[in-house]
Motif scaffolding. Structure first.
Motif, PDB file in Angstrom:
ATOM      1  N   THR A  81      -2.640  11.559  -7.845  1.00  0.00           N
ATOM      2  CA  THR A  81      -3.906  11.005  -7.360  1.00  0.00           C
ATOM      3  C   THR A  81      -3.676   9.704  -6.604  1.00  0.00           C
ATOM      4  N   ALA A 127      -2.395  10.149  -3.082  1.00  0.00           N
ATOM      5  CA  ALA A 127      -3.459  10.508  -2.145  1.00  0.00           C
ATOM      6  C   ALA A 127      -4.324   9.305  -1.815  1.00  0.00           C
ATOM      7  N   LEU A 128      -4.610   8.474  -2.827  1.00  0.00           N
ATOM      8  CA  LEU A 128      -5.433   7.280  -2.615  1.00  0.00           C
ATOM      9  C   LEU A 128      -4.775   6.323  -1.624  1.00  0.00           C
ATOM     10  N   VAL A 187      -5.014   7.444   1.968  1.00  0.00           N
ATOM     11  CA  VAL A 187      -6.351   7.243   2.528  1.00  0.00           C
ATOM     12  C   VAL A 187      -6.485   5.847   3.144  1.00  0.00           C
ATOM     13  N   THR A 236      -4.541   4.281   5.131  1.00  0.00           N
ATOM     14  CA  THR A 236      -4.151   4.187   6.534  1.00  0.00           C
ATOM     15  C   THR A 236      -5.259   4.650   7.480  1.00  0.00           C
ATOM     16  N   PRO A 237      -5.915   5.790   7.242  1.00  0.00           N
ATOM     17  CA  PRO A 237      -7.120   6.079   8.037  1.00  0.00           C
ATOM     18  C   PRO A 237      -8.199   5.016   7.849  1.00  0.00           C
ATOM     19  N   GLY A 238      -8.288   4.452   6.633  1.00  0.00           N
ATOM     20  CA  GLY A 238      -9.237   3.358   6.403  1.00  0.00           C
ATOM     21  C   GLY A 238      -8.921   2.167   7.280  1.00  0.00           C
ATOM     22  N   LYS A 276       3.997   6.149   1.094  1.00  0.00           N
ATOM     23  CA  LYS A 276       2.680   5.685   1.559  1.00  0.00           C
ATOM     24  C   LYS A 276       2.685   4.183   1.828  1.00  0.00           C
ATOM     25  N   LEU A 327     -12.952   2.500   2.550  1.00  0.00           N
ATOM     26  CA  LEU A 327     -11.793   3.372   2.346  1.00  0.00           C
ATOM     27  C   LEU A 327     -10.576   2.579   1.866  1.00  0.00           C
ATOM     28  N   GLY A 381      -8.844   3.195  -1.684  1.00  0.00           N
ATOM     29  CA  GLY A 381      -7.433   3.551  -1.744  1.00  0.00           C
ATOM     30  C   GLY A 381      -6.574   2.537  -2.453  1.00  0.00           C
TER      31      GLY A 381
END
Length: 437
Positions: free
Chosen positions: A46, A49-50, A53, A55-57, A141, A240, A244
């Motif tokens: 989890t 994945a957080l 997120v 980087t798009p944030g 990440k 986001l 994240g």
């Protein structure tokens, strides 16, 4: 008939695939490892994945701040990090950080080249209850978002292909050595006693100093007229990032445990305190409470708590947020009075926020919260940790700034960094990508 322009790229890609297959070798059977814990593994899946997120944030956070003609370019600079750094990490990046230590500065690139031995490998010694491959891709990440943070400093004036060259060099020669030195048990900073729970030094200081070097090297934009394209993008990006960041900080406990819960609580507290302090500080100077200020303050708090998240108490997280917010706010104000065109104030927020967090870790860290704290912070009457953090901060700052300047020059020699005046005035969305909103 096949176009000649297609033949060469196809041949190159084919040869690349052949080389990868040739060097990959046979994969050993994955063995069942008794100490793997299901709850810890689920939490770290989890958390991975957080953190991704974020980087798009960041893309939305930065994209909303730039001029409308540069939104796509700015957002793509974050997105492309997920592409380029993932490939680099699989090839050699992970090995450079967590491979067998070479004089405490970098890992042996042969140790996990092409992720050899990672899927079937025994768990990492600092994360013994999760699969080694999960640890490797969780750490990926962090490597992705570090160069993405730099983009706000040279937004609206860098050539896209030159940017890709620079982030590759930054990752190999700055991020990987700093991460190895700090997070590998045999790393020079780790042996020195430096505490960095989730990347205040590794991610934010390295990116912050590289951002300052970039802003100085690329000089000012031709037009300093700046109108944010979408404040709503900034708010969405902040949400986001905040969401994240729980994986960023709480995930750095490497398990579903009390330290993870503590890191989650301090992260939430510090960010809220920093956002509130930013608003109040602006109001005391006669400014309106703005959405932009609220969002920037929240992110500064997230940055500042990162090195301390699993080492400090919740009340001390409040203090870290307030102090970091005020100092960063003042640095933003000071930066506007200089000739340094750090477009989105990456250094005053991420660089300074990371520095403040690193030093305040040396003030507030407490071994009663985390047994990994060997020496208590300055507040508890022990001086050693604070001076360790201070010395390391100076050394890391000097290295990151100096090395970034060298890499910018090297990149500029390979391919010019700066777009032409005409391309800049046209906007990078059109001039670099042939696209527009």
């Amino acid at each position: 008939m096949v176009s000649r322009s297609i033949v060469f790229p196809v041949i190159v890609m084919f040869l690349l695939v052949v080389l990868i297959v040739a060097f990959s070798g046979n994969v050993a059977q994955v063995k069942s490892i008794s100490q793997i814990n299901g709850a810890d593994t689920a939490w770290m899946l989890t958390s991975s994945a957080l953190v991704l997120v974020m980087t798009p944030g960041l893309a939305f956070f930065y994209g909303g701040m730039v001029n409308k003609k540069n939104v796509i370019s700015t957002m793509l600079q974050s997105f492309i990090c997920m592409v380029v750094i993932t490939v680099l990490w699989v090839l050699v990046g992970f090995s450079l950080v967590f491979g067998d230590s070479v004089i405490g500065i970098f890992g042996n690139p042969k140790t996990y080249f092409l992720m050899h031995g990672v899927i079937e490998g025994a768990p990492w010694k600092m994360a013994p209850t999760i699969p080694f491959v999960l640890f490797a891709f969780y750490q990926l990440k962090f490597a992705i978002i570090a160069p993405a943070l730099i983009t706000g400093a040279f937004a609206e004036r860098i050539r896209f292909k030159s940017y890709i060259v620079f982030i590759v060099l930054f990752s190999l020669f700055i991020y990987c050595p700093i991460a190895h030195a700090t997070w590998h048990p045999d790393g020079i900073l780790a042996r020195f006693g430096v505490l960095d729970f989730a990347g205040g030094t590794v991610v934010h200081m390295s990116a912050g100093w590289a951002a300052l070097a970039s802003a100085i090297y690329l000089k000012s934009r031709n037009s300093m007229t700046h109108k944010p394209a979408r404040i709503t993008y900034v708010i969405l990006g902040t949400g986001l990032l905040w969401f994240g960041w729980f994986g960023f900080n709480a995930g750095s406990a490497f398990g579903a445990n009390n330290i993870a819960a503590t890191a989650l609580a301090t992260t939430m507290t510090c960010s809220a305190a920093a956002a509130f302090a930013w608003i109040i500080f602006d109001a005391m100077r006669g400014r309106l409470p703005s959405a932009m200020g609220s969002c920037i303050g929240a992110v500064v708090g997230l940055v500042a708590i990162t090195p301390a998240a699993g080492f400090v108490s919740i009340p001390h997280a409040l203090a870290i947020g307030i102090v970091a917010s005020i100092i960063s706010n003042m640095m933003v104000e000071w930066r506007t009075r200089t000739s340094v065109d750090d477009t989105l104030d990456v250094f005053p927020c991420h660089g300074v926020g990371g520095i403040v967090g690193m030093l305040l870790t040396g003030v507030f860290a407490n071994r009663n919260i985390n047994s990994a704290v060997v020496d208590n912070g300055l507040l508890f009457g022990e001086k050693k940790l604070f001076f360790i953090q201070l010395i390391a901060m100076i050394a890391v700052s000097a290295f990151c700034f100096g090395a970034s300047f060298i890499l910018l020059k090297v990149t500029d020699l390979i391919t010019p960094l700066r777009v032409t005046e005409g391309e800049e005035l046209q906007g990078l969305d059109l001039s670099q990508h042939g696209e527009s909103l």
